[in-house]
Design a protein around this motif. Sequence first.
Motif, PDB file in Angstrom:
ATOM      1  N   ILE A  42      -0.140  16.561   0.745  1.00 13.05           N
ATOM      2  CA  ILE A  42       0.157  16.940   2.121  1.00 13.05           C
ATOM      3  C   ILE A  42      -0.643  18.180   2.528  1.00 13.05           C
ATOM      4  N   SER A  43      -0.889  19.086   1.573  1.00 13.85           N
ATOM      5  CA  SER A  43      -1.631  20.310   1.885  1.00 13.85           C
ATOM      6  C   SER A  43      -3.084  20.037   2.255  1.00 13.85           C
ATOM      7  N   ASP A  44      -3.613  18.876   1.860  1.00 10.17           N
ATOM      8  CA  ASP A  44      -4.999  18.487   2.168  1.00 10.17           C
ATOM      9  C   ASP A  44      -5.071  17.335   3.158  1.00 10.17           C
ATOM     10  N   PHE A  45      -3.926  16.885   3.652  1.00  8.56           N
ATOM     11  CA  PHE A  45      -3.881  15.599   4.340  1.00  8.56           C
ATOM     12  C   PHE A  45      -4.785  15.508   5.570  1.00  8.56           C
ATOM     13  N   VAL A  46      -4.711  16.474   6.451  1.00  6.28           N
ATOM     14  CA  VAL A  46      -5.507  16.382   7.679  1.00  6.28           C
ATOM     15  C   VAL A  46      -6.996  16.382   7.350  1.00  6.28           C
ATOM     16  N   ALA A  47      -7.421  17.231   6.408  1.00  5.73           N
ATOM     17  CA  ALA A  47      -8.831  17.303   6.031  1.00  5.73           C
ATOM     18  C   ALA A  47      -9.306  16.030   5.342  1.00  5.73           C
ATOM     19  N   ARG A  48      -8.408  15.349   4.643  1.00  3.96           N
ATOM     20  CA  ARG A  48      -8.790  14.146   3.886  1.00  3.96           C
ATOM     21  C   ARG A  48      -8.312  12.853   4.544  1.00  3.96           C
ATOM     22  N   PHE A  86       0.846  -1.192   0.000  1.00  6.05           N
ATOM     23  CA  PHE A  86       0.000   0.000   0.000  1.00  6.05           C
ATOM     24  C   PHE A  86       0.880   1.240   0.000  1.00  6.05           C
ATOM     25  N   LEU A  87       0.685   2.098  -0.994  1.00 13.14           N
ATOM     26  CA  LEU A  87       1.521   3.279  -1.173  1.00 13.14           C
ATOM     27  C   LEU A  87       0.656   4.535  -1.115  1.00 13.14           C
ATOM     28  N   LEU A  88       1.040   5.473  -0.261  1.00 17.44           N
ATOM     29  CA  LEU A  88       0.370   6.759  -0.120  1.00 17.44           C
ATOM     30  C   LEU A  88       1.281   7.844  -0.668  1.00 17.44           C
ATOM     31  N   ASP A  89       0.846   8.525  -1.725  1.00 24.64           N
ATOM     32  CA  ASP A  89       1.611   9.598  -2.358  1.00 24.64           C
ATOM     33  C   ASP A  89       1.085  10.929  -1.835  1.00 24.64           C
ATOM     34  N   VAL A  90       1.955  11.718  -1.199  1.00 18.69           N
ATOM     35  CA  VAL A  90       1.528  12.977  -0.581  1.00 18.69           C
ATOM     36  C   VAL A  90       2.000  14.206  -1.362  1.00 18.69           C
ATOM     37  N   ARG A  91       2.424  14.011  -2.610  1.00 20.23           N
ATOM     38  CA  ARG A  91       2.842  15.143  -3.432  1.00 20.23           C
ATOM     39  C   ARG A  91       1.623  15.944  -3.882  1.00 20.23           C
ATOM     40  N   GLU A 135     -10.040   9.452   4.052  1.00 18.51           N
ATOM     41  CA  GLU A 135      -9.839   8.682   2.824  1.00 18.51           C
ATOM     42  C   GLU A 135      -8.763   7.616   3.025  1.00 18.51           C
ATOM     43  N   LEU A 136      -7.741   7.966   3.780  1.00 19.44           N
ATOM     44  CA  LEU A 136      -6.677   7.004   4.054  1.00 19.44           C
ATOM     45  C   LEU A 136      -7.193   5.878   4.922  1.00 19.44           C
ATOM     46  N   THR A 137      -7.930   6.209   5.971  1.00 18.10           N
ATOM     47  CA  THR A 137      -8.399   5.163   6.878  1.00 18.10           C
ATOM     48  C   THR A 137      -9.383   4.220   6.186  1.00 18.10           C
ATOM     49  N   GLU A 138     -10.094   4.711   5.178  1.00 20.37           N
ATOM     50  CA  GLU A 138     -10.997   3.851   4.411  1.00 20.37           C
ATOM     51  C   GLU A 138     -10.236   2.952   3.441  1.00 20.37           C
ATOM     52  N   ALA A 139      -9.160   3.473   2.847  1.00 20.67           N
ATOM     53  CA  ALA A 139      -8.450   2.754   1.792  1.00 20.67           C
ATOM     54  C   ALA A 139      -7.328   1.850   2.295  1.00 20.67           C
TER      55      ALA A 139
END
Length: 109
Positions: A37-43, A14-19, A46-50
């Motif tokens: 990364i600029s949207d990470f906390v708000a989104r 599982f790969l998370l791209d934060v660019r 999505e990570l916890t679902e995927a």
Amino acid sequence: MPTVGVADLADGDFLLDVREDDEWEAGHAEGALHIPISDFVARYGELTEAAPQDGRVHVICRSGGRSAQVTMYLAQQGIDAVNVDGGMQVWAAAGRPVVDDKGQPGFVL
């Protein structure tokens, strides 16, 4: 901080791209989840679902700095996360496939 080399990543990890969006559109690892990364906390949801519930999250950016920040944040949330050492620059240099947002061959911006 835990890190992993590109050579140690297996197909299907599982790969998370934060660019940012323009970097993602130019070229990314196929199958990666993209949350800038600029949207990470708000989104974050999505990570916890995927993300796999019992698996590791491999966090990647261009060279490793932004992904290190996100890796530390995820570790604080109790998620098994590791920073991909060298990021997409090393990914591409190692000959790993890079695709654009249309699925065609891409490049690291």
